[in-house]
Every structure is written in structure tokens, then in C-alpha cells.
Design an enzyme around this catalytic site. Structure first.
Site, mmCIF file in Angstrom:
data_model
loop_
_atom_site.group_PDB
_atom_site.id
_atom_site.type_symbol
_atom_site.label_atom_id
_atom_site.label_comp_id
_atom_site.label_asym_id
_atom_site.label_seq_id
_atom_site.Cartn_x
_atom_site.Cartn_y
_atom_site.Cartn_z
ATOM 1 N N PHE A 101 2.225 -1.550 8.808
ATOM 2 C CA PHE A 101 2.372 -1.653 10.254
ATOM 3 C C PHE A 101 2.339 -3.122 10.665
ATOM 4 O O PHE A 101 1.526 -3.893 10.143
ATOM 5 C CB PHE A 101 1.255 -0.884 10.977
ATOM 6 C CG PHE A 101 1.471 0.611 10.957
ATOM 7 C CD1 PHE A 101 2.144 1.251 11.997
ATOM 8 C CD2 PHE A 101 1.028 1.367 9.887
ATOM 9 C CE1 PHE A 101 2.361 2.621 11.956
ATOM 10 C CE2 PHE A 101 1.247 2.744 9.851
ATOM 11 C CZ PHE A 101 1.915 3.376 10.885
ATOM 12 N N HIS A 142 -1.368 0.256 16.010
ATOM 13 C CA HIS A 142 -0.237 0.635 15.150
ATOM 14 C C HIS A 142 1.080 0.603 15.924
ATOM 15 O O HIS A 142 2.024 1.297 15.573
ATOM 16 C CB HIS A 142 -0.420 2.049 14.583
ATOM 17 C CG HIS A 142 -1.457 2.158 13.514
ATOM 18 N ND1 HIS A 142 -2.805 2.054 13.765
ATOM 19 C CD2 HIS A 142 -1.349 2.366 12.178
ATOM 20 C CE1 HIS A 142 -3.483 2.204 12.639
ATOM 21 N NE2 HIS A 142 -2.630 2.395 11.659
ATOM 22 N N ASP A 199 1.152 -4.486 13.062
ATOM 23 C CA ASP A 199 -0.161 -4.900 13.565
ATOM 24 C C ASP A 199 -0.990 -5.538 12.446
ATOM 25 O O ASP A 199 -1.863 -6.353 12.702
ATOM 26 C CB ASP A 199 -0.911 -3.684 14.108
ATOM 27 C CG ASP A 199 -0.038 -2.874 15.054
ATOM 28 O OD1 ASP A 199 -0.253 -2.929 16.255
ATOM 29 O OD2 ASP A 199 0.899 -2.202 14.557
ATOM 30 N N PHE A 200 -0.726 -5.134 11.215
ATOM 31 C CA PHE A 200 -1.531 -5.617 10.090
ATOM 32 C C PHE A 200 -1.104 -7.013 9.618
ATOM 33 O O PHE A 200 -1.743 -7.579 8.738
ATOM 34 C CB PHE A 200 -1.478 -4.648 8.900
ATOM 35 C CG PHE A 200 -1.777 -3.202 9.226
ATOM 36 C CD1 PHE A 200 -2.403 -2.850 10.409
ATOM 37 C CD2 PHE A 200 -1.421 -2.200 8.337
ATOM 38 C CE1 PHE A 200 -2.661 -1.512 10.710
ATOM 39 C CE2 PHE A 200 -1.677 -0.863 8.629
ATOM 40 C CZ PHE A 200 -2.297 -0.516 9.823
ATOM 41 N N GLU A 210 0.842 -1.194 0.000
ATOM 42 C CA GLU A 210 0.000 0.000 0.000
ATOM 43 C C GLU A 210 0.883 1.252 0.000
ATOM 44 O O GLU A 210 1.766 1.387 0.856
ATOM 45 C CB GLU A 210 -0.904 -0.026 1.236
ATOM 46 C CG GLU A 210 -1.869 -1.205 1.207
ATOM 47 C CD GLU A 210 -2.304 -1.684 2.586
ATOM 48 O OE1 GLU A 210 -2.121 -0.941 3.571
ATOM 49 O OE2 GLU A 210 -2.801 -2.822 2.679
ATOM 50 N N GLU A 236 -4.371 -6.493 2.819
ATOM 51 C CA GLU A 236 -3.153 -7.171 3.289
ATOM 52 C C GLU A 236 -3.167 -8.665 2.999
ATOM 53 O O GLU A 236 -2.163 -9.236 2.564
ATOM 54 C CB GLU A 236 -2.932 -6.925 4.785
ATOM 55 C CG GLU A 236 -2.385 -5.540 5.113
ATOM 56 C CD GLU A 236 -3.471 -4.480 5.214
ATOM 57 O OE1 GLU A 236 -4.662 -4.831 5.100
ATOM 58 O OE2 GLU A 236 -3.137 -3.299 5.410
#
Lengths: 401, 337
Positions: free
Chosen positions: A97, A143, A99-100, A43, A74
């Protein structure tokens, strides 16, 4: 996992310094020049160069066919990466990030990690998933996590956690050339960190820990963001006459157990610092490696310090408590007070060191929040002051100004 | 593969009628091979000779065969937990399939994958997949890779209608359409998401979903191999020309249960419904009727093919039963390349 045999390459002609982010950029550019099958998908990776600006300039050199802006999908881009990797390409999937990575889990855990094994060794998945870790960026709970332990748990994946520009470049080049899925975690607070990186070509093998600072009294095993913190802690300890050895594992999978155990055998004391959650985390794994491998040489239980087991909070006052930095800070202070017993003196004969606050204060300058200040100063184009809302009762901004 | 080559070579000397006949007989051979293979799998399960379970493709044979016959040898496919048919249709060998199902060393994955993970690079099979829609990314990624390499290959993603519930499918359909990736999505609507009728799980018009991404979508009778083949051939042709992905919905029916152990099914579908499909819409019965009606084959020719296949299946089972298990030391091999 076999014990690594290769020696750690050393920085040789360290004539120039570049940032961690530039090192990542250089590694990608060099590998894309070298191998036409390498491409980037993610992205805002093209003209935007990611929100961290780490990929700036790559689309200009390699075009949109090889630096591909994707939808916000993702799982989808990870899946495309797996399929492309299985069929002759070397994708580098950018997950903004850390977290993703949770959104990519099926593709990474059930697909990428298992395809080589499930196919009896016929199919390969030479892909890299680059992502970030690290808190204290005031980005709150979704994040800020460091989820490298999750991926380290799964057989079939390799997991890399570099701590310097030099390591980041050499390890990323190795990751791209590796025939396995590699998850590459970059500390987002470290992108502006500068360090020596030679102009000449080099790679760094996985599974070879780097002794970032040699010492004799205590071993600090650290990963990624916590390596810089550990180095400062070692500096602080040295002021109290304690010689700390700092070991950077560089990759959690494969893990260089041998170097860690040898160091713990030598020093007799070990602490493990990692920014992932402490519970069931990287610190637990490494502490058990030390306990199993160096038990009879240990003078004290292995201490582990991970992130506090809470979702990362937004408020700086809360967030700064969650990273292991303050705890390491306190721990250094306590250790400094115990110098005689640490040196084999009579237990209980601890002495008060002359100026413990100095130790703490000196340490704070180099904390994770300190790195945040460097980033903030860059943005503000001036020194931060205590009027700036950094927050954090532990962080005296006057020290940082 | 060999018979495919023969077909190609024979084009020079044979009449169009002969070519047509050969094509139809090959459909029959491939479909019957899958049917007999799966019946044997069921026997191996019932005889406690096969570890674990298997998901039989019986009733859906026309789709795998119709689509794979429209492909090039080097085109890619990805498959599902109900994948034996796709693997065989793409060219997998019966004996190595059986060996894998029994967890034996000569199996396609050296016994490490089993029924749900058969992969065969040689025939472009990137693997069956036990995660519903799990291979949608892989197929689309392979298509992306083919486009980047300029190889003119396409990738077919087989999945059941249950995969329509998975988000990944929509993410990759979006990208496949955006970037005109050479992907054929083949949705085998066998009516049931495991033990639940798809209408209980799927809102709106099924066809409207891929169409929302601007993907050409065709809905056909998946029991008619001729229709499947003709449609697939057209879609594959335009995909190969760079016109972007297509989505093929094939209505079909799972003659057996969700897996070999799913014997008592009356709580989710009626015996009457099963009988209706089996008696009126068995793809092999329909094909035989057509072959005879069009005088493409007589009983004798069909019996000969069946006899050959039965021998092949029997030999394959024999091979697998007698094959060695992998060495215990292989357990930690192939974790990393």
C-alpha cells in the site's frame, strides 16, 4: 530536467485487451525473462501473488529465488533493494500500500535518491519501488492515500503514475531498465480496468505526457486514477459542446512541462486533477507550471483539484467526498452552464442547459466509485444494487446497476 | 592494494616468520596512516581550511584495519559518519580522501559527498553514510546481491553502538539470518551515542540482540588489532562458506569528540576516563608494544614507516589544497544516472 524530445508511442496492433493488473504482471515477467538480474522482493509476492493478485504466476515461472517473500519490514526490503541495486542487480521492491512508503522514507529519500549524486556519479541505484495509490476502496486512512507528491519532491527519484494498462506495461518496463530509483504508483482501484495492450514488445519513455483526448476549449491535466475520471468528464462536457483536452502526465518526475504548457496555450483554460492531497501537492506544481508557461494565453485562473485535505475516512458517505471526483463533477456542471461565455459570448449570459442532472448522472457512471462497483460486481458475481452497502449520497446505485 | 599483492607474491619465497612480520607491520602502517590522516583532518578544521565538520576515528583504528585486512579486495563495506578509517583501511588513497574533505574536484565524489559520504567502488566501499544505521540495508542488500550473483563476495556493515537504536538494523539482521546472507555486522562500541553514554540508551544485553536472530555474535577488545583480525578472519571465512551472517562487537573508545568541534566534553564524560583509555588502551601504543616485545619490529623500522606515512599525508594535503574546486556547472550533474 530537460524537455523531452521523444514522441509518444501509440497503440498499434491493439488486437487484445488485458487488465491493468495483467499488464503489470506481463511487464515484470517479460523483464525477468530478458534480464536475469531483475528480481522481486516484497510481502506476500510469491505464492500469494500480492493481495491484489497482480503477481500471480510469477513465482511458478521464476522460482522463490527471484520472487522473494519478505518479512513485514518495508524499510528493510527497501534497504536491501538499494544495496542490491548498487551491486549489479535490478530489484523490484513491492510495497503493498502506498501508505507504507512512509516506512521506506529514509531508504528512498536519504539513500536511493542521493547515492548517485553523493558519489559524484560513480554509484547507481537501478531499483523500482512498486506501490499503490487511490481511495474509495473503503480501506480508511492508512490504506488509501496517494503519496506520490512526497516522492516527487525529492531530487534523484523518478515517479511514475500510469493510468491505462497500455501505459502501465510500457512504463514499468522502462522503469526496470532505468538506472535510477523509480517509484511506480499503481491505482489499486484500476487493477481490473481493461484496455488494449499489444502482444509485441514496447516501452514508453518517462517525461512524455500523453494526450489521451484532444480538445480545443479546455485542458484537463490528470494523473493516474484521475485520468479515467477526466476522460469521462471530457465526454460529459462534449455533450454540452465543450471540447476538453485530457493530458495524462504519466510521470510526475520527469514532468513533460512542454506538452502541458502547449495545451494550455491552445485552450486558454486549465484544470489539474490528482488524487493526492491538494495542499502542497501535484496539482499545485502543475498549476504553477501552467501559470508560468501559459500566463498570457490563459482566460481563467488555473483550477486545481486534489484530494480533500483530511485523512481518508472510512465511511463511504465521507470517503467519496474526499476524492476530487465529485468536485470535478460539479465543476463540469458549472462549466456546462457557462457555455456561451466560454465561447466568447457576453459574460453573464449563461444559459441553463436542458438537463443538467443528466450530465451529473452520466458522469457518475464513470466515477472512481463506479470503478469500485466494477470491482465489487466481480466479487459478488452480480450487479450491485442499492441494497449493497456502498454508501455515498452522491452515488445513485440505480444508475450503476 | 599494491602492498597486498606484494604480500601474496612474497608468500612463495618468504618464511612464515617473515610473512607474520610483514602482516603485523602492515597493520601498523594502516593504523598509523589513519591516525596521521585524522590528526591532519583536525588541523585542517582548526586552520579553517576544511568546510564543515568531520568525525574523527582516532582511537578506533584497530577495528577498521583488523576487519578490512581479513577481507578480499572485492568484498564490500559500508561505513558511517565516522568513516575515514574504514575508507582508508579498505584501500582509499590519501590524496583523494583529502580532496573530498576539502570539496575539491579530484575527491572521491568530486566534492559532492564530503567527509560523511566517501564512496569508492574500486575498493568495494559502497559509501560512508550520515544516517545512523542507514547503510545496514545497503550492506545486507549487497550481500544478497553477491549471493544471487554467486560471486562469493561478502559485505561488512560498520556501525557504532548508536545504530542499535535504529529499527532498520533489526529488520535486515532478521533477513540476513533467514536467508543466510554473507554479511558481517561490525558494531564499534565507542561507548557514546554522540553525547550520551550507550548504557543510558541501550536496554538489556547488547550481545543478546543479534543472538535473538540466530546470528553468531562475538564480543571482543576492539583495541587489539590482533584479536580483531583473528576474529574477523574466522567469521569472514565461515560467512564466505555460506553459513550466514555474523555480528562482531568491538569495545573501543572515541579519543576525540563526536566531531572536530566537540572540544569541551566534560559534561558527558570525564577527562579521567579519556586519559585512562588514551594511556592504557591506545590501539597503536598496544600494537607497538607487541611488535617490540615479539621482536617483529624495532624503533628504526617503525620510524621509517612513520616517516613514509607523514610524507604521504603531507603530499596528500598539499595535493588537496592545490586541487581545483569542481566547476560550478557540476551542481546539477549526477542527479540522475
Amino acid at each position: 530536467m530537460k524537455a523531452p524530445t521523444q514522441k509518444t508511442p501509440q497503440v498499434t496492433s491493439a488486437g487484445r485487451e488485458i487488465t491493468f493488473g495483467q499488464a503489470i504482471n506481463e511487464a515484470l515477467a517479460e523483464e525477468m525473462r530478458r534480464d536475469p538480474t531483475v528480481f522481486i522482493i516484497g510481502e506476500d509476492v510469491a505464492e500469494a501473488g500480492t493481495p491484489f493478485k497482480v503477481l500471480s504466476g510469477l513465482v511458478e515461472e521464476f522460482g522463490r529465488g527471484r520472487v522473494i517473500d519478505s518479512p513485514i519490514s518495508e524499510a528493510g526490503i527497501a534497504g536491501l533493494g538499494v544495496g542490491a541495486a548498487m551491486t549489479g542487480m535490478r530489484p523490484v521492491v513491492d510495497i503493498m500500500f502506498g501508505d507504507f512508503v512512509t516506512l521506506t522514507m529514509d531508504q528512498m529519500v536519504n539513500q536511493a535518491a542521493k547515492i548517485h549524486y553523493m558519489s559524484g556519479g560513480k554509484l547507481k541505484v537501478p531499483m523500482v519501488l512498486r506501490t499503490t495509490l487511490g481511495a474509495t476502496r473503503r480501506s480508511a486512512a492508512q490504506h488509501s492515500q496517494s503519496l506520490h507528491a512526497w516522492l516527487s519532491h525529492v531530487p534523484g527519484l523518478k515517479v511514475v503514475v500510469p493510468s491505462t494498462p497500455y501505459d502501465a506495461k510500457g512504463l514499468l518496463k522502462t522503469a526496470i531498465r532505468d538506472d535510477n530509483p523509480v517509484v511506480f504508483f499503481e491505482d489499486k482501484m484500476m487493477y481490473q480496468l481493461k484496455g488494449p495492450v499489444p502482444e509485441s514488445e514496447y516501452t514508453i519513455p518517462f517525461g512524455v505526457a500523453d494526450i489521451k483526448r484532444a480538445g480545443t476549449d479546455i485542458t484537463i491535466v490528470a494523473t493516474s486514477s484521475m485520468v479515467q475520471v477526466a476522460l469521462r468528464a471530457a465526454e460529459v462536457l462534449s455533450e454540452s459542446g465543450i471540447s476538453a483536452e485530457v493530458i495524462d502526465v504519466r510521470s510526475t518526475v520527469p514532468l513533460d512541462k512542454q506538452t502541458i504548457i502547449e495545451s494550455a496555450n491552445k485552450t486558454g483554460r486549465a484544470i489539474v486533477v490528482d488524487e493526492g492531497y491538494e495542499r502542497y501537492g501535484v496539482t499545485a506544481e502543475i498549476a504553477s507550471v501552467i501559470a508560468e508557461g501559459a500566463f498570457y494565453y490563459l482566460d481563467a485562473p488555473v483550477k486545481r483539484m486534489g484530494a480533500m485535505d483530511v485523512p481518508v475516512p472510512f465511511s463511504p458517505v465521507l470517503e467519496d467526498q474526499t476524492v476530487p471526483t465529485p468536485e470535478l463533477n460539479d465543476w463540469c456542471f458549472r462549466l456546462a452552464r457557462q457555455v456561451p461565455s466560454l465561447r466568447g459570448g457576453t459574460p453573464g449570459a449563461d444559459r441553463q442547459i436542458d438537463a443538467p442532472d443528466v450530465v451529473v448522472q452520466a458522469y457518475q457512471r464513470y466515477s472512481v466509485s463506479g470503478l469500485y462497483c466494477i470491482d465489487l460486481e466481480r466479487r459478488l458475481q452480480r450487479k450491485v444494487t442499492d441494497n449493497d452497502t456502498l454508501g455515498g449520497r452522491r452515488w445513485d446505485l440505480k444508475l450503476l446497476a | 592494494m599494491n602492498s597486498k599483492l606484494k604480500t601474496k607474491n612474497s608468500k612463495l619465497s618468504r618464511s612464515p616468520v617473515a610473512i607474520e612480520r610483514e602482516k603485523w607491520l602492515r597493520f601498523y602502517r594502516q593504523m598509523l596512516k589513519i591516525r596521521l590522516f585524522e590528526e591532519q583532518v583536525n588541523q585542517l578544521y582548526l586552520g579553517a581550511k576544511m568546510p564543515g565538520l568531520a568525525h574523527l576515528y582516532i582511537g578506533e583504528e584497530a577495528i577498521a584495519v583488523g576487519v578490512c585486512e581479513a577481507l578480499r579486495g572485492d568484498d564490500y563495506i559500508t561505513s558511517t559518519h565516522r568513516g575515514h578509517g574504514h575508507c582508508l583501511a579498505k584501500g582509499a588513497a590519501v590524496e583523494r580522501m583529502f580532496a573530498e574533505l576539502l570539496g575539491k574536484a579530484p575527491g572521491y565524489c568530486r566534492g559532492k559527498g564530503g567527509s560523511m559520504h566517501i564512496a569508492d567502488q574500486e575498493t568495494g566501499n559502497l559509501g560512508a553514510n550520515a544516517i545512523v544505521a542507514g547503510s545496514a540495508g545497503i550492506a545486507t542488500g549487497a550481500a544478497m546481491s553477491a549471493k544471487m550473483r554467486g560471486s562469493n563476495q561478502i559485505a561488512v556493515c560498520f556501525f557504532g553502538e548508536g545504530a542499535l537504536g535504529q529499527g532498520l538494523l533489526y529488520e535486515v539482521m532478521n533477513m540476513a539470518s533467514l536467508w543466510k546472507l554473507p554479511t558481517l555486522f561490525v558494531c564499534e562500541n565507542n561507548q557514546y551515542n554522540e553525547y550520551t553514554h550507550y548504557q543510558e540508551t541501550t536496554a538489556g544485553d547488547l550481545k543478546a540482540r543479534p543472538e535473538a536472530f540466530g546470528i553468531e555474535t562475538v564480543s571482543i577488545d576492539g583495541q587489539d588489532v590482533g584479536v580483531v583480525y583473528t576474529t574477523a578472519l574466522r567469521l569472514v571465512g565461515q560467512i564466505r562458506q555460506g553459513k550466514g551472517p555474523a555480528f562482531l562487537i568491538c569495545d573501543t573508545y572515541r579519543f576525540h569528540g563526536h566531531h572536530v568541534g566537540d572540544i569541551n566534553r566534560t559534561y558527558y564524560r570525564s577527562k579521567h576516563e579519556e586519559e585512562e583509555w588514551k594511556s592504557k588502551r591506545d590501539p597503536l601504543v598496544l600494537l607497538v608494544a607487541r611488535l617490540k616485545a615479539q621482536k617483529l619490529a624495532n624503533d628504526k623500522a617503525l620510524a621509517k614507516i612513520e616517516e613514509e606515512l607523514r610524507r604521504e599525508i603531507e603530499a596528500g594535503v598539499e595535493f588537496a589544497l592545490n586541487a581545483p574546486y569542481p566547476d560550478a556547472a557540476e551542481v546539477d550533474q549526477h542527479v540522475y544516472a
